[in-house]
Enzyme design. Structure first.
Site, PDB file in Angstrom:
ATOM      1  N   ASN A   3     -10.249  -0.995  -1.069  1.00  0.00           N
ATOM      2  CA  ASN A   3      -8.801  -0.893  -0.879  1.00  0.00           C
ATOM      3  C   ASN A   3      -8.105  -1.453  -2.108  1.00  0.00           C
ATOM      4  O   ASN A   3      -8.175  -2.651  -2.384  1.00  0.00           O
ATOM      5  CB  ASN A   3      -8.405  -1.675   0.378  1.00  0.00           C
ATOM      6  CG  ASN A   3      -6.914  -1.617   0.677  1.00  0.00           C
ATOM      7  OD1 ASN A   3      -6.099  -1.324  -0.182  1.00  0.00           O
ATOM      8  ND2 ASN A   3      -6.558  -1.921   1.912  1.00  0.00           N
ATOM      9  N   HIS A  44      -3.665   6.610   1.971  1.00  0.00           N
ATOM     10  CA  HIS A  44      -4.042   5.309   1.417  1.00  0.00           C
ATOM     11  C   HIS A  44      -5.476   4.993   1.809  1.00  0.00           C
ATOM     12  O   HIS A  44      -5.871   5.167   2.966  1.00  0.00           O
ATOM     13  CB  HIS A  44      -3.083   4.238   1.941  1.00  0.00           C
ATOM     14  CG  HIS A  44      -3.576   2.852   1.751  1.00  0.00           C
ATOM     15  ND1 HIS A  44      -4.032   2.375   0.543  1.00  0.00           N
ATOM     16  CD2 HIS A  44      -3.707   1.810   2.626  1.00  0.00           C
ATOM     17  CE1 HIS A  44      -4.419   1.122   0.680  1.00  0.00           C
ATOM     18  NE2 HIS A  44      -4.231   0.755   1.936  1.00  0.00           N
ATOM     19  N   CYS A 103       0.805  -1.216   0.000  1.00  0.00           N
ATOM     20  CA  CYS A 103       0.000   0.000   0.000  1.00  0.00           C
ATOM     21  C   CYS A 103       0.842   1.273   0.000  1.00  0.00           C
ATOM     22  O   CYS A 103       0.333   2.357  -0.296  1.00  0.00           O
ATOM     23  CB  CYS A 103      -0.947  -0.007   1.193  1.00  0.00           C
ATOM     24  SG  CYS A 103      -1.985  -1.486   1.262  1.00  0.00           S
TER      25      CYS A 103
END
Length: 352
Positions: free
Chosen positions: A308, A277, A122
């Site tokens: 995500n 993020h 990430c």
């Protein structure tokens, strides 16, 4: 004595263009809940996610990354011949070799550009921006393309109530190039391998084949992917210790943001946009409170539509903010990626 030649580049860099690619297939929470004992209300309350995008079975990381890269190059008014290097941040390219980046570079028509993949989960996109910034300022390259792309649906366990709803597919990209004024700050980055078990691959490739492939003969498939079983048995799963990850992010990430602001020589009052993020809206809300961000700061919320997307989440969110008019060219944005590894990276950038 012979003196070796070295390179020297411009003092400053900036993001010249941004682009994204979102697969056409939308998976709602209701559809996903056919596979897990959950509800749309529970998922939104726990994560903020309303839906996610899913690539088709034959749509690859290279396909999606190329689309986002082309959009970023168009934004920057550049062609493949202008690109000197391609960095692809991803953890879902299903091959050790060849890497995704050289294949993306070839499709873009670059002239023998340097190309390599970067695996920082990430934090991958922000790592890529840091590397690209250094490459341009050192004189190693004039224009560097940073691609963040993930096909996380291939590594998702549809039977895991704690993770099945979290992940989505997509790609975002940015072109980094020279600037007369500072457009990318010094990067704050790091890692802590002691937390590697919090987000990890569930089993090895061989174990996945042995454990799940026999079951695929009897188990019903995902309606969005007729060739896949409920367990998505082709690949090892991504496993996550949700509560531990939440506690780490809620306590450790805000100080990292503060360090990044200090490294850039600005304060929370100076930025217009915050692009963390897109992991979880509860984590983002916690960061906003701890950083005491002013009301004027626009907070990225692409997770509601994209879930995500790991290395792709920050460029996807950036493109969405600019397209909607919520953020504007020239705005100062604090962006931070954090996750598996554990890894993190943050910088302040001027939006293109």
């Amino acid at each position: 004595m012979v003196l070796l030649r070295t390179l020297r580049g411009p003092a400053y860099t900036r993001i010249l263009g941004i682009g994204d690619y979102r697969p056409a297939r939308i998976i709602s929470n209701e559809e996903l809940c056919r596979h897990i004992d959950s509800t749309d209300e529970w998922i939104q309350d726990r994560s903020g996610i309303q839906q996610r995008r899913q690539a088709t079975p034959d749509e690859s990381v290279v396909d999606m990354g190329t689309q986002a890269a082309r959009a970023a190059m168009t934004y920057a008014d550049l062609t493949g011949s202008d690109i000197d290097a391609v960095i692809c941040a991803t953890i879902t390219h299903p091959y050790q070799t060849p890497a995704a980046a050289p294949m993306i570079a070839e499709r873009l028509g670059t002239k023998n550009a340097a190309a390599f993949d970067l695996s920082a989960a990430c934090a991958g996109y922000c790592y890529g921006v840091a590397v690209a910034d250094d490459m341009v300022r050192s004189g190693r390259a004039e224009h560097v393309l940073v691609v963040g792309v993930e096909k996380l649906s291939d590594y998702r366990d549809l039977g895991d109530r704690g993770t099945a709803f979290i992940f989505g597919d997509g790609a975002g990209a940015a072109v980094i190039g020279p600037s007369a004024t500072p457009g990318i700050s010094a990067t704050t980055w790091g890692s802590d391998g002691s937390g590697s078990a919090m987000i990890s691959q569930s089993v090895s490739w061989t174990e996945a084949q042995e454990r799940y492939a026999p079951a695929s003969l009897d188990m019903p498939g995902d309606p969005a992917r007729p060739d896949a079983t409920v367990t998505d048995s082709l690949w090892p799963f991504i496993d996550m210790q949700g509560p531990s990850v939440f506690r780490w992010a809620a306590t450790a990430v805000a100080p990292l943001c503060e360090r990044a602001l200090a490294a850039a020589g600005v304060t929370a009052q100076d930025i217009q946009v915050f692009i963390p993020h897109q992991a979880n809206t509860r984590i983002v809300d916690t960061l906003v409170k701890k950083l005491r961000l002013p009301d004027h700061v626009v907070i990225a919320d692409d997770i509601t539509d994209m879930a995500n997307t790991s290395a792709a989440s920050i460029p996807l969110a950036t493109a969405a903010l600019l397209r909607s008019g919520r953020a504007h060219p020239g705005d100062l944005a604090l962006q931070i990626g954090f996750g598996a590894g554990l890894t993190w990276a943050a910088q302040v950038v001027q939006l293109p």
